[in-house]
Design a protein around this motif. Structure first.
Motif, short mmCIF file in Angstrom:
data_model
loop_
_atom_site.label_atom_id
_atom_site.label_comp_id
_atom_site.label_asym_id
_atom_site.label_seq_id
_atom_site.Cartn_x
_atom_site.Cartn_y
_atom_site.Cartn_z
N ARG A 2 0.87 -1.18 0.00
CA ARG A 2 0.00 0.00 0.00
C ARG A 2 0.90 1.23 0.00
O ARG A 2 1.79 1.36 0.84
N ARG A 26 -6.70 1.63 -7.11
CA ARG A 26 -6.90 2.68 -6.11
C ARG A 26 -7.77 2.11 -5.00
O ARG A 26 -8.81 1.51 -5.26
N GLU A 31 -3.00 6.03 -1.33
CA GLU A 31 -4.32 5.52 -1.68
C GLU A 31 -4.28 4.37 -2.68
O GLU A 31 -5.31 3.94 -3.18
N VAL A 72 -11.10 5.21 -0.15
CA VAL A 72 -10.73 6.07 0.96
C VAL A 72 -11.97 6.32 1.80
O VAL A 72 -13.03 6.64 1.26
#
Length: 149
Positions: A98, A138, A101, A141
């Motif tokens: 990771r 992605r 994001e 979030v």
């Protein structure tokens, strides 16, 4: 085979899911035996769990899921290292991380293994088309909840 993991506790693993990397992985030369754990059916990501250290595991994926044109050249050294008699028995994974994001893959340091004998090698590619932090997808979030007045 019974294994101990920090993430999943004790697990029973089929011998067919054990991969051996005689030279270890980059940065982890002493870790040579790993179990390939699929967290759920149809998932693109797996855990590569060390059999020697319950706290060491990597998230891995097949890079061709995200990049259809990703290939690893089969050099004689690689063929010899994993005893690859038939190129059809070669499978590739990349370690994921990771970064902000994004979930990224180390496409310059793929893990290549022979499905016939389950012996693998991490190699370093010279091609600059890819990176060690190649964006794969992605991540969602979390959005803060709106404050009520």
């Amino acid at each position: 085979m019974q294994i101990e993991t920090v993430r999943f506790g004790k697990m029973s693993i089929d011998e067919e899911r054990i991969l051996t990397f005689p030279n270890g992985l980059l940065g982890f030369p002493e870790h040579q035996r790993f179990a390939l754990i699929q967290s759920s059916a149809g998932n693109y990501f797996f855990w590569l769990q060390s059999l020697d250290d319950p706290s060491l595991a990597f998230v891995v994926t097949d890079p061709t899921t995200f990049f259809k044109d990703f290939t690893v050249p089969i050099k004689d050294e690689l063929r010899d290292a994993i005893a690859l008699a038939d190129p059809a028995h070669m499978h590739v994974f990349v370690i994921c991380n990771r970064v902000g994001e994004w979930l990224t893959g180390n496409l310059l340091g793929p893990l290549v293994y022979n499905t016939a004998n389950r012996v693998g090698e991490q190699i370093v590619l010279q091609e600059r088309k890819w990176t060690t932090r190649q964006p794969l997808l992605r991540l969602q979030v979390e959005m803060p909840l709106a404050k009520s007045a």
